[in-house]
Motif scaffolding. Structure first.
Motif, PDB file in Angstrom:
ATOM      1  N   ALA A   1       7.437  24.641 -20.100  1.00 25.28           N
ATOM      2  CA  ALA A   1       5.965  25.264 -20.007  1.00 25.28           C
ATOM      3  C   ALA A   1       6.217  27.006 -20.407  1.00 25.28           C
ATOM      4  O   ALA A   1       7.194  27.392 -20.898  1.00 25.28           O
ATOM      5  CB  ALA A   1       5.523  25.487 -18.009  1.00 25.28           C
ATOM      6  N   GLY A   2       4.844  27.023 -20.892  1.00 25.07           N
ATOM      7  CA  GLY A   2       4.555  28.351 -21.541  1.00 25.07           C
ATOM      8  C   GLY A   2       4.235  29.934 -20.467  1.00 25.07           C
ATOM      9  O   GLY A   2       3.582  29.371 -19.664  1.00 25.07           O
ATOM     10  N   LEU A   3       4.497  31.063 -21.100  1.00 23.56           N
ATOM     11  CA  LEU A   3       3.983  32.027 -20.218  1.00 23.56           C
ATOM     12  C   LEU A   3       2.322  32.068 -20.991  1.00 23.56           C
ATOM     13  O   LEU A   3       2.024  32.058 -22.107  1.00 23.56           O
ATOM     14  CB  LEU A   3       4.664  33.146 -20.180  1.00 23.56           C
ATOM     15  N   ILE A   4       1.358  32.587 -20.640  1.00 26.02           N
ATOM     16  CA  ILE A   4       0.373  33.069 -20.839  1.00 26.02           C
ATOM     17  C   ILE A   4      -0.415  34.398 -20.020  1.00 26.02           C
ATOM     18  O   ILE A   4      -0.154  33.898 -18.307  1.00 26.02           O
ATOM     19  CB  ILE A   4      -1.191  31.726 -20.444  1.00 26.02           C
ATOM     20  N   PRO A   5      -1.288  34.885 -19.913  1.00 24.72           N
ATOM     21  CA  PRO A   5      -1.963  35.757 -18.698  1.00 24.72           C
ATOM     22  C   PRO A   5      -2.351  35.678 -17.751  1.00 24.72           C
ATOM     23  O   PRO A   5      -3.354  34.457 -17.815  1.00 24.72           O
ATOM     24  CB  PRO A   5      -2.466  36.644 -19.843  1.00 24.72           C
ATOM     25  N   GLY A   6      -1.595  36.063 -16.837  1.00 24.04           N
ATOM     26  CA  GLY A   6      -2.742  35.516 -15.515  1.00 24.04           C
ATOM     27  C   GLY A   6      -4.421  36.395 -16.208  1.00 24.04           C
ATOM     28  O   GLY A   6      -4.590  37.333 -15.979  1.00 24.04           O
ATOM     29  N   LYS A   7      -4.798  35.437 -15.007  1.00 26.53           N
ATOM     30  CA  LYS A   7      -6.451  35.784 -14.563  1.00 26.53           C
ATOM     31  C   LYS A   7      -7.041  37.331 -14.748  1.00 26.53           C
ATOM     32  O   LYS A   7      -6.881  37.804 -15.351  1.00 26.53           O
ATOM     33  CB  LYS A   7      -7.340  34.555 -13.533  1.00 26.53           C
ATOM     34  N   SER A   8      -6.388  37.729 -13.436  1.00 28.65           N
ATOM     35  CA  SER A   8      -6.788  39.332 -13.322  1.00 28.65           C
ATOM     36  C   SER A   8      -6.011  39.467 -14.210  1.00 28.65           C
ATOM     37  O   SER A   8      -6.650  41.113 -15.090  1.00 28.65           O
ATOM     38  CB  SER A   8      -6.559  39.699 -11.940  1.00 28.65           C
ATOM     39  N   PHE A   9      -4.985  39.911 -14.520  1.00 31.97           N
ATOM     40  CA  PHE A   9      -4.607  40.556 -15.520  1.00 31.97           C
ATOM     41  C   PHE A   9      -5.167  40.975 -17.610  1.00 31.97           C
ATOM     42  O   PHE A   9      -5.598  41.067 -17.554  1.00 31.97           O
ATOM     43  CB  PHE A   9      -2.724  39.786 -16.006  1.00 31.97           C
ATOM     44  N   GLN A  10      -5.887  39.938 -16.930  1.00 29.97           N
ATOM     45  CA  GLN A  10      -6.307  39.625 -19.011  1.00 29.97           C
ATOM     46  C   GLN A  10      -7.703  40.801 -18.956  1.00 29.97           C
ATOM     47  O   GLN A  10      -7.948  40.780 -19.103  1.00 29.97           O
ATOM     48  CB  GLN A  10      -6.439  38.221 -18.857  1.00 29.97           C
ATOM     49  N   GLN A  11      -7.973  39.959 -17.317  1.00 34.62           N
ATOM     50  CA  GLN A  11      -9.584  40.992 -17.157  1.00 34.62           C
ATOM     51  C   GLN A  11      -9.450  42.357 -16.750  1.00 34.62           C
ATOM     52  O   GLN A  11     -10.091  42.882 -18.017  1.00 34.62           O
ATOM     53  CB  GLN A  11     -10.105  40.357 -16.047  1.00 34.62           C
ATOM     54  N   GLN A  12      -7.952  42.531 -16.217  1.00 29.88           N
ATOM     55  CA  GLN A  12      -8.019  44.066 -17.044  1.00 29.88           C
ATOM     56  C   GLN A  12      -8.086  44.033 -17.687  1.00 29.88           C
ATOM     57  O   GLN A  12      -8.609  45.486 -18.719  1.00 29.88           O
ATOM     58  CB  GLN A  12      -6.671  44.642 -16.077  1.00 29.88           C
ATOM     59  N   ARG A  13      -7.299  44.208 -18.749  1.00 33.50           N
ATOM     60  CA  ARG A  13      -6.581  44.022 -20.001  1.00 33.50           C
ATOM     61  C   ARG A  13      -8.657  43.877 -21.046  1.00 33.50           C
ATOM     62  O   ARG A  13      -8.197  45.402 -21.750  1.00 33.50           O
ATOM     63  CB  ARG A  13      -5.904  43.000 -20.826  1.00 33.50           C
ATOM     64  N   GLU A  14      -8.989  43.350 -20.236  1.00 33.06           N
ATOM     65  CA  GLU A  14     -10.220  42.834 -21.711  1.00 33.06           C
ATOM     66  C   GLU A  14     -11.051  44.582 -20.990  1.00 33.06           C
ATOM     67  O   GLU A  14     -12.016  44.721 -22.368  1.00 33.06           O
ATOM     68  CB  GLU A  14     -10.727  41.462 -21.539  1.00 33.06           C
ATOM     69  N   THR A  15     -11.135  44.685 -19.590  1.00 33.30           N
ATOM     70  CA  THR A  15     -11.911  45.688 -18.890  1.00 33.30           C
ATOM     71  C   THR A  15     -11.857  46.967 -20.000  1.00 33.30           C
ATOM     72  O   THR A  15     -12.597  47.927 -20.761  1.00 33.30           O
ATOM     73  CB  THR A  15     -12.089  45.774 -17.650  1.00 33.30           C
ATOM     74  N   LEU A  16     -10.120  46.690 -20.365  1.00 34.81           N
ATOM     75  CA  LEU A  16      -9.810  48.340 -20.708  1.00 34.81           C
ATOM     76  C   LEU A  16     -10.220  47.971 -21.966  1.00 34.81           C
ATOM     77  O   LEU A  16     -11.166  49.358 -22.491  1.00 34.81           O
ATOM     78  CB  LEU A  16      -8.544  48.160 -20.825  1.00 34.81           C
ATOM     79  N   LYS A  17     -10.174  47.205 -23.291  1.00 34.22           N
ATOM     80  CA  LYS A  17     -10.613  46.996 -24.676  1.00 34.22           C
ATOM     81  C   LYS A  17     -11.901  47.219 -24.807  1.00 34.22           C
ATOM     82  O   LYS A  17     -12.635  47.952 -25.464  1.00 34.22           O
ATOM     83  CB  LYS A  17     -10.111  46.081 -24.134  1.00 34.22           C
ATOM     84  N   LYS A  18     -12.730  46.743 -22.892  1.00 31.37           N
ATOM     85  CA  LYS A  18     -14.226  46.626 -23.522  1.00 31.37           C
ATOM     86  C   LYS A  18     -15.213  48.270 -23.493  1.00 31.37           C
ATOM     87  O   LYS A  18     -15.221  48.524 -23.920  1.00 31.37           O
ATOM     88  CB  LYS A  18     -14.783  46.064 -22.848  1.00 31.37           C
ATOM     89  N   THR A  19     -13.792  49.004 -22.081  1.00 32.32           N
ATOM     90  CA  THR A  19     -14.432  50.325 -21.600  1.00 32.32           C
ATOM     91  C   THR A  19     -14.311  51.659 -23.481  1.00 32.32           C
ATOM     92  O   THR A  19     -15.195  51.809 -24.027  1.00 32.32           O
ATOM     93  CB  THR A  19     -13.669  50.801 -20.995  1.00 32.32           C
TER      94      THR A  19
END
Ligand code: 5GP
Length: 643
Positions: A376-394
Motif C-alpha cells: 500500500a502507499g501513503l496518502i494524506p489523510g482527509k482532515s490533514f489535506q483539508q488543513q493544508r489546502e485551507t492554509l494554501k487558500k488563505t
C-alpha cells in the motif's frame, strides 16, 4: 523515519528533507524463515539479558547512573523492572499472584471461625444458631482444613503461571535419550517415567514448542522480552516497514499493509531494533540503517525489544473507497513521512483506503493497482489535506493579485454579499479532498440519466440528437420550462412547461433547474422534476449540461452519469465542422480547445467518462458502449447518493 527493508524515519529535530525515508530492503512473505536459535544468537540475547539484569541490580543498589547512550526503553525497564516490556498486563497478573501469596489458609480459617462465633453470639433464633454451629464444626474438621490448604496452594500456582513461550523445543530429543537410558531399568520409578515419556501429549508439546520458538524466537527474562525475528530478504519485494530515531534508539515506526512485515506479524510499530544481522543498531541514524539494510541480502535477523505500547484492540479494518479531488505527487510533498512509500494519484482517481490508523497518513491502493502493487502507499489523510489546502487558500487569497477579487464569479449583488459574509465560515466545506464512493448498479427500471457536457461545437448536442432519433422509445429528453408564450401547435407539458417569469425565477433561485439560459428575452431551463419524470417512465434521460449544472445534479438524487465530450485537435475540429457547413475562424477553434481544457481542469473530477470526438460515428459507438455498460457493470458513485 525511513523505510526498513524497509524505510527509515529521521528524528524530527534532525530532519533534513523529510521525516520518513524508504530504506528499501525487499522481503518476501513466502520467504519468511522460521528457524530455531543458533548458539551465536542465543549468546547475543543472553548479552542483552545480562545487561537488563545488571541494570536492575545496580538500580536496586541505587548505584545505577543513567547512561545517555543506553536505550530509552532499557532505561525505563531498569527504572521499573516489575513491568514487563511487552506485557502490559503483567502488572495486573503480578498483583493477583502477590494477593494469592498473602493468603494463609490457617489464619484465614481461624479468622472465619472467629467471625462465625461472633455471629452465633448475636443470633437469637435457635434455627440460625444451629446452622452456624454446623458450619463451625465443618471448618474445625482436619479434612476440611487440608482440603482448603490444597485449594489455596493450587489457586496460587494457577495464578502465578503466566503462559510463556516453551522452555525448549528439544523435548522430544530429550525424551528419547532418557528413554534409551531407562530401557534396561527394572525399577518401578524407571518404568513409570518411561510410561510418562511415551505420553502423546508430551510429543505434541514438542512439536508446538518447536514451531513457536521458530516463529518468534521469543526469550523471556523475568517479564521482559527480547525478540529475535528472521526474515528472508527477497530482491524486489519491499518489506514494508519504516523506522525512526528516538534519541539514540531506532524504532519500528510504521508497518505498511501488504508488505512482508505486516503479513508476517513479526514486526510491530514501536519495537526497538537492537541489532540487524549482528550489527548493533542503537545509536545509528535512520539513514545509516537505511544504507545498511540496502546492502543486506538473504536472511535478515532482527534483535528487538518488543514495543511497550499498549496495542489497541484490533479494530475491524474496513476498506474505504474514495474519489480524489486533487492531484498528489509525493516527490513534491515536503511533509510526506516516507517519500518512497507515497502514492501518487490524480484528481478523479478512485483510491481504496485500507488503513486510517495514522489519521494524517492513510494507506491506500489506486483502483486497478491492487494486483500488481503489493504494498500500500501513503496518502494524506482527509482532515490533514483539508488543513493544508485551507492554509494554501488563505495565503493565495491574501496575495495582492487576489485582493478585491471574489472567490467565485457571482451573478448578482445579493449573492455577492452573502458569499462574502460566509466565505470564511465555509472555507472548509468548499475544499474537496476526498469523497467516499460506493459501487452502484443501476436497477433495470430506473436508469441513470446521461449528462453530456463539453464546449460548444464539441459535438455533444449532435450525439444526443442522434441517440434520440434512433431509439426514441429508449432515450428521452426532459420537457423544458420556458417563460415565452406557447405557439398554436404547442401543448403545455409536451414541448415546454409554460411558466411565468417570476415563477421561473423562484424555481431557479431554489435550485430546481439543472441548467438554464436566456434567449430573446425569454428564460429556458431543464428542471430536476422534469428529468425525474423521464427516469420514472423507465427511459434514459439525456441531458446536455453546463458546468454550473454539475453541482445541482450532485445534490439532486438523480444519480447522473456524466460524459465529457472533448474536441479533437484544432485541425480535425476544423474539418469536422467544415463537413457540417461551418467555417469557424482559427481563434474560434482555439477557443473551443481552450474551453475544453479549462472544463477538464476545473471539473474533470466530476466526469465519469470522456469521449474525444475524433470521428462522429466512433464517438457515437463509444457513447452507446458506455451507456450499455451501466446495465452490466456497477459504477462508483458518491456514497451520499445511496443514503
Ligand atoms: P424556441 O423558443 O424556438 O423553442 O427555442 C429557442 C431557443 O431556446 C433554442 O435555441 C433552444 O435550443 C433553446 N432552448 C430550448 N429549450 C431549452 C432549455 O431547456 N434550456 C436552454 N438553455 N435552452 C433551451
Amino acid at each position: 523515519m525511513s523505510h526498513m527493508n524497509g524505510y527509515v524515519q529521521e528524528a524530527s529535530g534532525q530532519a533534513k528533507s523529510h521525516r520518513e525515508r524508504a530504506v528499501d530492503c525487499p522481503g518476501d512473505e513466502s520467504s519468511l524463515v522460521k528457524s530455531p536459535h543458533s548458539s551465536a544468537h542465543m549468546e547475543r540475547i543472553q548479552h542483552y539479558q545480562e545487561e537488563l539484569k545488571k541494570r536492575r541490580e545496580e538500580d536496586s543498589r541505587g548505584k545505577h547512573d543513567i547512561d545517555p547512550n543506553a536505550s530509552l526503553r532499557l532505561k525505563k525497564l531498569s527504572q521499573n523492572p516489575k513491568v514487563g516490556i511487552d506485557n502490559p498486563t503483567f502488572e495486573g497478573k503480578e498483583k493477583v499472584t502477590k494477593d494469592a501469596f498473602l493468603q494463609d489458609p490457617v489464619a484465614e480459617l481461624a479468622e472465619l471461625l472467629q467471625a462465625l462465633k461472633w455471629a452465633h453470639h448475636c443470633l437469637t433464633d435457635a434455627q440460625s444458631q444451629q446452622d452456624v454451629e454446623l458450619i463451625m464444626q465443618l471448618l474445625a474438621k482436619e479434612d476440611f482444613k487440608n482440603a482448603y490448604a490444597i485449594y489455596i496452594a493450587v489457586s496460587q500456582q494457577m495464578t502465578s503461571v503466566i503462559p510463556t513461550s516453551p522452555l525448549t523445543a528439544q523435548a522430544e530429543d530429550l525424551c528419547q535419550k532418557v528413554q534409551k537410558i531407562l530401557q534396561s531399568s527394572q525399577h518401578q520409578e524407571g518404568l513409570e517415567l518411561n510410561a510418562l515419556l511415551t505420553n502423546p501429549h508430551l510429543q505434541a508439546h514438542g512439536s508446538v514448542a518447536g514451531q513457536e520458538i521458530a516463529e518468534e524466537s521469543l526469550t523471556q527474562y523475568i517479564g521482559e522480552t527480547v525478540k529475535l525475528v528472521r526474515l528472508e530478504k527477497a530482491r524486489d519485494t519491499p518489506l514494508g516497514a519504516t523506522v525512526r530515531n528516538d534519541m539514540d534508539s531506532v524504532l519500528v515506526s510504521r508497518v505498511v499493509k501488504g508488505g512482508a512485515a505486516e503479513k508476517s506479524g513479526l514486526l510491530t510499530e514501536g519495537d526497538e531494533i537492537l541489532e540487524i544481522n549482528g550489527t548493533s543498531i542503537r545509536g545509528k541514524h535512520v539513514n545509516e540503517v537505511h544504507d545498511l539494510l540496502q546492502q543486506m541480502q538473504g536472511t535478515l535477523t532482527f534483535l528487538l525489544i518488543p514495543s511497550s505500547q499498549i496495542k489497541p484492540a484490533p479494530h475491524r479494518q474496513t476498506v474505504m473507497h474514495v474519489r480524489a479531488y486533487f492531484d498528489y505527487d509525493p516527490s513534491d510533498d515536503p511533509f510526506v513521512p516516507c517519500r518512497e512509500l507515497g502514492l501518487s494519484f490524480q484528481k478523479g482517481d478512485i483510491l481504496h483506503v485500507i488503513s486510517q490508523d495514522d489519521p494524517n497518513w492513510w494507506q491506500a491502493y489506486r483502483d486497478g493497482d491492487e494486483d500488481n502493487q503489493p504494498l500500500a502507499g501513503l496518502i494524506p489523510g482527509k482532515s490533514f489535506q483539508q488543513q493544508r489546502e485551507t492554509l494554501k487558500k488563505t495565503i493565495t487569497d491574501r496575495s495582492p493579485e487576489h485582493q478585491g477579487r471574489l472567490w467565485y464569479a457571482k451573478k448578482n449583488k445579493r449573492q455577492k454579499k452573502k458569499s462574502t459574509t460566509t466565505l470564511s465560515r465555509n472555507i472548509d466545506d468548499d475544499i474537496l479532498t476526498y469523497e467516499e464512493m460506493s459501487l452502484y448498479h443501476q436497477p433495470a427500471n430506473r436508469k441513470r440519466p446521461i449528462g453530456l457536457i463539453g464546449p460548444t461545437n464539441s459535438g455533444h448536442d449532435e450525439l444526443r440528437r442522434r441517440l434520440l432519433s434512433i431509439e426514441p422509445e429508449k432515450f428521452a429528453v426532459a420537457v423544458p420550462h420556458t417563460t415565452r408564450t406557447s405557439r398554436t401547435h404547442e401543448r403545455n407539458g409536451r414541448e415546454y412547461h409554460f411558466v411565468s417569469r417570476p415563477g421561473f425565477e423562484t424555481d431557479l433561485t431554489a435550485g430546481k433547474f439543472i441548467e438554464s439560459g436566456e434567449y430573446e428575452k425569454n428564460l429556458y431551463g431543464t428542471s430536476t422534476d422534469s428529468a425525474r419524470h423521464v427516469i420514472n417512465s423507465g427511459r434514459i434521460c439525456m441531458l446536455c449540461l453546463h458546468t454550473r449544472s454539475l453541482q445541482v445534479l450532485r445534490s439532486s438524487n438523480l444519480k447522473p452519469y456524466v460524459i465529457f465530450i472533448a474536441p479533437p485537435s484544432q485541425e480535425r475540429l476544423r474539418s469536422l465542422l467544415a463537413s457540417d457547413g461551418k467555417t469557424p475562424k482559427p481563434e474560434e477553434l482555439k477557443e473551443v480547445i481552450e474551453k475544453a481544457r479549462e472544463m477538464e481542469q476545473n471539473f474533470g473530477h466530476f466526469f465519469d467518462a470522456t469521449i474525444v470526438n475524433m470521428d462522429p460515428d466512433q464517438a457515437f459507438h463509444e457513447l452507446r458502449r458506455l451507456i450499455d455498460k451501466l446495465d452490466t457493470e456497477p459504477q462508483w458513485v458518491p456514497t451520499s447518493w445511496l443514503c
